[in-house]
Motif scaffolding. Sequence first.
Motif, PDB file in Angstrom:
ATOM      1  N   UNK A  36       0.827  -1.216   0.000  1.00 10.39           N
ATOM      2  CA  UNK A  36       0.000   0.000   0.000  1.00 10.39           C
ATOM      3  C   UNK A  36       0.859   1.263   0.000  1.00 10.39           C
ATOM      4  N   UNK A  37       1.922   1.270   0.800  1.00  8.95           N
ATOM      5  CA  UNK A  37       2.739   2.472   0.967  1.00  8.95           C
ATOM      6  C   UNK A  37       3.695   2.703  -0.201  1.00  8.95           C
ATOM      7  N   UNK A  38       4.287   1.619  -0.721  1.00  6.32           N
ATOM      8  CA  UNK A  38       5.336   1.763  -1.731  1.00  6.32           C
ATOM      9  C   UNK A  38       5.035   1.075  -3.060  1.00  6.32           C
ATOM     10  N   UNK A  39       3.905   0.361  -3.147  1.00  5.28           N
ATOM     11  CA  UNK A  39       3.649  -0.503  -4.302  1.00  5.28           C
ATOM     12  C   UNK A  39       4.762  -1.560  -4.396  1.00  5.28           C
ATOM     13  N   UNK A  40       5.020  -2.196  -3.265  1.00  2.00           N
ATOM     14  CA  UNK A  40       6.077  -3.210  -3.185  1.00  2.00           C
ATOM     15  C   UNK A  40       5.549  -4.588  -3.534  1.00  2.00           C
ATOM     16  N   UNK A  41       6.345  -5.314  -4.310  1.00  4.22           N
ATOM     17  CA  UNK A  41       6.064  -6.716  -4.612  1.00  4.22           C
ATOM     18  C   UNK A  41       7.389  -7.453  -4.688  1.00  4.22           C
ATOM     19  N   UNK A  42       7.339  -8.766  -4.642  1.00  2.45           N
ATOM     20  CA  UNK A  42       8.574  -9.545  -4.707  1.00  2.45           C
ATOM     21  C   UNK A  42       8.333 -10.859  -5.434  1.00  2.45           C
ATOM     22  N   UNK A  43       9.405 -11.499  -5.834  1.00  2.00           N
ATOM     23  CA  UNK A  43       9.348 -12.751  -6.576  1.00  2.00           C
ATOM     24  C   UNK A  43       8.848 -13.866  -5.657  1.00  2.00           C
ATOM     25  N   UNK A  44       7.595 -14.257  -5.845  1.00  2.00           N
ATOM     26  CA  UNK A  44       7.004 -15.263  -4.969  1.00  2.00           C
ATOM     27  C   UNK A  44       7.320 -16.688  -5.406  1.00  2.00           C
ATOM     28  N   UNK A  45       7.985 -16.833  -6.540  1.00  2.00           N
ATOM     29  CA  UNK A  45       8.414 -18.172  -6.947  1.00  2.00           C
ATOM     30  C   UNK A  45       9.633 -18.633  -6.149  1.00  2.00           C
ATOM     31  N   UNK A  46      10.302 -17.664  -5.498  1.00  2.00           N
ATOM     32  CA  UNK A  46      11.462 -17.982  -4.652  1.00  2.00           C
ATOM     33  C   UNK A  46      10.980 -18.223  -3.231  1.00  2.00           C
ATOM     34  N   UNK A  47      11.274 -19.413  -2.692  1.00  2.00           N
ATOM     35  CA  UNK A  47      10.854 -19.754  -1.340  1.00  2.00           C
ATOM     36  C   UNK A  47      12.092 -19.993  -0.472  1.00  2.00           C
ATOM     37  N   UNK A  48      12.481 -19.012   0.332  1.00  2.00           N
ATOM     38  CA  UNK A  48      13.690 -19.144   1.157  1.00  2.00           C
ATOM     39  C   UNK A  48      13.656 -20.347   2.090  1.00  2.00           C
ATOM     40  N   UNK A  49      12.461 -20.744   2.562  1.00  2.00           N
ATOM     41  CA  UNK A  49      12.360 -21.857   3.506  1.00  2.00           C
ATOM     42  C   UNK A  49      12.793 -23.175   2.889  1.00  2.00           C
ATOM     43  N   UNK A  50      12.847 -23.245   1.553  1.00  2.00           N
ATOM     44  CA  UNK A  50      13.279 -24.474   0.876  1.00  2.00           C
ATOM     45  C   UNK A  50      14.789 -24.678   0.974  1.00  2.00           C
ATOM     46  N   UNK A  51      15.519 -23.611   1.347  1.00  2.00           N
ATOM     47  CA  UNK A  51      16.980 -23.722   1.476  1.00  2.00           C
ATOM     48  C   UNK A  51      17.301 -24.332   2.828  1.00  2.00           C
ATOM     49  N   UNK A  52      18.033 -25.417   2.815  1.00  2.00           N
ATOM     50  CA  UNK A  52      18.385 -26.104   4.057  1.00  2.00           C
ATOM     51  C   UNK A  52      19.495 -25.360   4.781  1.00  2.00           C
ATOM     52  N   UNK A  53      19.313 -25.219   6.088  1.00  2.00           N
ATOM     53  CA  UNK A  53      20.341 -24.585   6.896  1.00  2.00           C
ATOM     54  C   UNK A  53      20.272 -23.076   6.847  1.00  2.00           C
ATOM     55  N   UNK A  54      21.232 -22.398   7.489  1.00  2.00           N
ATOM     56  CA  UNK A  54      21.226 -20.934   7.556  1.00  2.00           C
ATOM     57  C   UNK A  54      21.507 -20.286   6.201  1.00  2.00           C
TER      58      UNK A  54
END
Length: 411
Positions: A36-54
Motif C-alpha cells: 500500500x505504501x510503496x507498491x512493493x512486490x517480490x518474486x514469490x516463486x522464490x521460497x527461502x524456507x526451501x533452502x536447508x540450513x542458515x
Amino acid sequence: MAKQHGNKDREKEKEVRRRRRFWDAVQLVLGGWLSCKFNYSFDKSFEPADIEGPVLVAINHASAYDPLFVGAAFKNKPLTFIASESILRGKWGPFLNEHLSFIPHRKGARSSRTALIAMKRMKKKGESIFLAVEGEQTWNGRPHPVMPYTGKLVKGSGATLVTYLLEGAYLSAPRWSLSTRKGKVYGRPAGVYSPDALMEMTDEEVEQLIARDLGFDTWEWQKSRPEGPVIYKCTKGGNADGLERSVFTCPSCGSSGMLKSQGDSIGCRCGFKVRMEDTGFFEAGGPFETVADWEESDRKKLAERMDEMGRAVGEDVVFTDDGVVLHRIEEGHSDEEAARGKLALRFAGEKFILSIGDYSFDLKEITNMTMVLAGRIVFSDKSGYYELLSDKKNRTNLRKYVIARDLLVKE
C-alpha cells in the motif's frame, strides 16, 4: 552446575520462541502495508524456507526500509539483522532488541568484530543473517563498494549466500528526503550460492560476485525500462524537499552551504533554481541530470578547494554549521553529550581540523567516518567513538564533512 545450564537453555528456547512469534505476527500485516505504501512486490516463486540450513542474505542498500522489504519476502525464514548500534540507543531500541535478533555494528568503527560475531551465530546457532554488504545506504542511487571482510564472512559462515536485489527502493525513500514516495519497488534473488561453491572461491572472488549481482544503478534502471521511467508520488511535501542534506555546492555561483529546497525545487540565494521531476531526474536543460551527477560535481570542486588550501600558507575555513551536538559513545550502547554548538572544518597548521566546543580532531587521523540516516555522523579515532547529530529543523548537510574526510584519506 547442570541446573544452571538447564535454566540457561530454557531461557534461550523461550527467547527463540518469543522472537519467532513476533516475526510471524509482523508478517500478517507487513506485506500488505508495504504494498500500500510503496507498491512493493517480490518474486514469490522464490521460497527461502526451501533452502536447508542458515542463509546469508546480501542486499543492495537502497533505503531505510530495506529490512522490511526483505523481511516480507523471507517470512518463512526469520532473519537476524546486522544493524547500526545507534538503533539500540534509540527510543525503540530495547523493544526491537527484545523481539528481533540483532547483531549491533558500530558504523564508523572497524567491522572485523561484527563479522566474527555473525559467523558464530550462523555456524553455532544456525541463524540466518541479513547483511547490507555496501555498509551504507546510497545517497545518490548508485551502488557503494562491498564492505571489507564480506568475503571472509560469507565463506566462514558455512551458510548459503542469497544475493537479493531491490529495484526502485532508492526513489521510494531517498536518504536525504523528508518524505516517502509511492511508485514501484520489486525484490528478487539475483543469485543463490551453496557453501561448497563458495569455498572454491577466494574472498576477493566472493566479493566480486556480490558486487556483480547487486551493483544496481537507479538511473540506468529508469532509463532502460521499455515502458518508460517509473513515476514516484510524494506522500507529502515535494520531490526536492531535503536535497540540501545531500548536495552542497551551487553550480551557478559556486558557494557552499547556501542551497535551500522547497517543494519540487532547490535553489540558491544567487537566483539559481532547478526542479526535480516525479521520476527523480532533474528537469531538462539544467546543469545536472541526476543527484549522482550533482554529487560528482560537489566532490570534484571540494577536492580542488582542499588541494588549494593544502598548498597555501595560513588558515582557512572549509565548512561551518550551527546547532550540532557531539556525543561520546560508550560500551553498552550508551552515550553522553560532550559538546554542543558550531561544527567547523578548518585548515590550520598544515592539517584539516574538525572541531566543536572544546573537542578537536585531526581529520586524517579519524580511522572511520560514516553517516547514519541523514542527520548523524559516527566516527572513531584513538580517543574514542563519537557521534555528531544535527537538528532536523535546519536541514544541516553533515555529509560534506564525511566527503572531505574521504577525499583527504584517499590522497
